[in-house]
Design an enzyme around this catalytic site. Structure first.
Site, PDB file in Angstrom:
ATOM      1  N   ARG A 172       0.874  -0.866   0.045  1.00 27.56           N
ATOM      2  CA  ARG A 172      -0.102  -0.186   0.102  1.00 27.56           C
ATOM      3  C   ARG A 172       0.929   1.339   0.134  1.00 27.56           C
ATOM      4  O   ARG A 172       1.933   1.268   0.633  1.00 27.56           O
ATOM      5  CB  ARG A 172      -0.907   0.014   1.228  1.00 27.56           C
ATOM      6  CG  ARG A 172      -2.173  -0.858   1.253  1.00 27.56           C
ATOM      7  CD  ARG A 172      -3.153  -0.473   0.172  1.00 27.56           C
ATOM      8  NE  ARG A 172      -4.496  -1.167   0.186  1.00 27.56           N
ATOM      9  CZ  ARG A 172      -4.465  -2.359  -0.545  1.00 27.56           C
ATOM     10  NH1 ARG A 172      -3.687  -2.839  -1.445  1.00 27.56           N
ATOM     11  NH2 ARG A 172      -5.671  -2.969  -0.466  1.00 27.56           N
TER      12      ARG A 172
ATOM     13  N   HIS B  32      -1.781  -0.069  -9.493  1.00 26.22           N
ATOM     14  CA  HIS B  32      -2.293  -1.039  -8.370  1.00 26.22           C
ATOM     15  C   HIS B  32      -2.858  -2.398  -9.150  1.00 26.22           C
ATOM     16  O   HIS B  32      -4.055  -2.917  -9.230  1.00 26.22           O
ATOM     17  CB  HIS B  32      -3.497  -0.356  -7.770  1.00 26.22           C
ATOM     18  CG  HIS B  32      -3.696  -1.101  -6.592  1.00 26.22           C
ATOM     19  ND1 HIS B  32      -3.957  -0.455  -5.167  1.00 26.22           N
ATOM     20  CD2 HIS B  32      -3.720  -2.494  -5.988  1.00 26.22           C
ATOM     21  CE1 HIS B  32      -4.345  -1.142  -4.200  1.00 26.22           C
ATOM     22  NE2 HIS B  32      -3.952  -2.512  -4.568  1.00 26.22           N
TER      23      HIS B  32
ATOM     24  N   GLU C 223      -4.652   7.176  -5.208  1.00 27.15           N
ATOM     25  CA  GLU C 223      -4.825   6.639  -6.167  1.00 27.15           C
ATOM     26  C   GLU C 223      -6.211   6.801  -6.915  1.00 27.15           C
ATOM     27  O   GLU C 223      -7.135   6.999  -6.212  1.00 27.15           O
ATOM     28  CB  GLU C 223      -5.066   4.942  -6.051  1.00 27.15           C
ATOM     29  CG  GLU C 223      -3.603   4.789  -5.682  1.00 27.15           C
ATOM     30  CD  GLU C 223      -3.357   2.936  -5.324  1.00 27.15           C
ATOM     31  OE1 GLU C 223      -4.330   2.537  -5.455  1.00 27.15           O
ATOM     32  OE2 GLU C 223      -2.348   2.585  -4.806  1.00 27.15           O
TER      33      GLU C 223
HETATM   34  C1  GLV Z   1      -5.358  -5.632  -3.209  1.00 26.74           C
HETATM   35  O1  GLV Z   1      -4.504  -4.519  -3.287  1.00 26.74           O
HETATM   36  C2  GLV Z   1      -5.961  -6.155  -2.365  1.00 26.74           C
HETATM   37  O2  GLV Z   1      -5.904  -5.414  -1.285  1.00 26.74           O
HETATM   38  O3  GLV Z   1      -6.723  -7.099  -2.534  1.00 26.74           O
END
Ligand code: GLV
Length: 323
Positions: free
Chosen positions: A236, A284, A265
């Protein structure tokens, strides 16, 4: 009475059809992502919600959804959900760990290799027409950093961190790890975070974002990293201080970074990391394969079905609500 469940996006997989058999299902069909104000309106009268990591599920939303009894997120991370607020109201929160482990570890390793060997920069170079007869090949041309024989430091040795370690071993790397939860894994040397940063040629981040890990890699800790090291983050954005990272990459203390997640984001085009050629940036996509996304959606549906049946969710982040 059939209970209402709202799904904030069309989902892949078969689980969602199964879920439809257990409730009065309403799915947001787009276009695009569901605006927060609309989520608030849609949740009125709903018993449950199946959401994505882009949906903020907080106290304000709860106040507008007095009938809500469960939240099932199609994600492993739950930092978009105010879990203490949910627990205080007895609302079970489901997530989707396990099924995305290898896919996310592959992404981390892809970024590690791409950053080490300047793959994105070289791709831009070729496409931009800069590869000419004058510079066709030379001993220093696009030289990068060796992965084989290097030391990898894994920050957070959960399932994804361990899967990255397995890949690293296959590439002939020495593996160090730091974990908040004490762990012992064959072939991995557990060390303190400072020692990990001092000794690692590559550092890959695999902790969840929580109050204790926010800004974990701050300016001081980034300053401890070995000269010329590479940072990879598929966890993250809020865990790494982006300005400090950009400064370390700009002044040459670090050689490159592979970044899949950003503090905000979608990342703003003026984020200083995007101005650096030695940053490989992806949007991501850690768990983004067709099969894994279908498995995540099926797991989110299974959590929701269990909640509708009055059973504990198979993957619940706050199981204390069942006591
Ligand atoms: C992706 O970042 C998730 O948390 O599944």
């Amino acid at each position: 009475m059939t209970r209402k469940v709202f799904v904030t996006h069309r989902l892949p997989g078969r689980g969602i059809q199964e879920l439809a058999a257990h409730c009065d299902l309403n799915v947001w069909m787009g276009p695009g992502l569901l605006p927060a104000a609309q989520l608030r309106d849609e949740l009125a009268g709903c018993h449950g919600v199946v959401c994505l990591l882009t949906d903020r599920i907080d106290q304000d939303l709860l106040d507008a959804a007095p009938d809500l009894r469960f939240v099932s997120s199609m994600s492993v991370g739950v930092d978009h959900i105010d879990v203490p607020a949910m627990s205080a109201r007895g609302i079970a929160v489901g997530h989707t760990p396990g099924v995305l482990v290898d896919t996310t570890a592959d992404t981390a390793f892809a970024l590690l290799l791409a950053a080490a060997r300047r793959v994105a920069e070289a791709d831009r170079f070729v496409r931009d027409g800069n590869w000419t007869a004058a510079n066709a090949w030379s001993p220093e041309f696009f030289t990068g950093k060796d992965v084989s024989g290097a030391t990898l430091g894994i920050v957070g040795l959960g399932a994804i961190g361990q899967a990255v370690a397995r890949r690293a071993t296959g590439f002939g790397m020495e593996v160090l790890a730091w974990s908040r939860t004490p762990r012992r894994v064959t072939g991995i040397e557990m060390v303190g975070l400072e020692e990990l940063l001092l000794r690692s040629d590559f550092v890959s981040v695999h902790v969840a974002l929580a109050p204790q890990t926010r800004n974990l890699l701050d300016v001081d800790r980034i300053g401890l990293m070995k000269p010329g090291a590479v940072l990879v983050n598929t966890a993250r954005g809020g865990i790494v201080d982006e300005n400090a990272l950009a400064a370390a990459l700009l002044n040459g203390n670090l050689s490159a970074a592979g970044i899949d997640v950003f503090a905000s984001e979608p990342v703003s085009p003026d984020n200083p990391l995007l101005a650096l050629p030695n940053v490989v940036a992806t949007p991501h996509i850690g768990s983004a394969t067709t099969l894994t996304r279908a498995r995540m959606a099926d797991m989110a549906a299974a959590n929701a079905i269990a909640a509708l049946k009055g059973q504990p969710m198979p993957c619940c982040v706050n199981p204390q609500v069942y006591r």
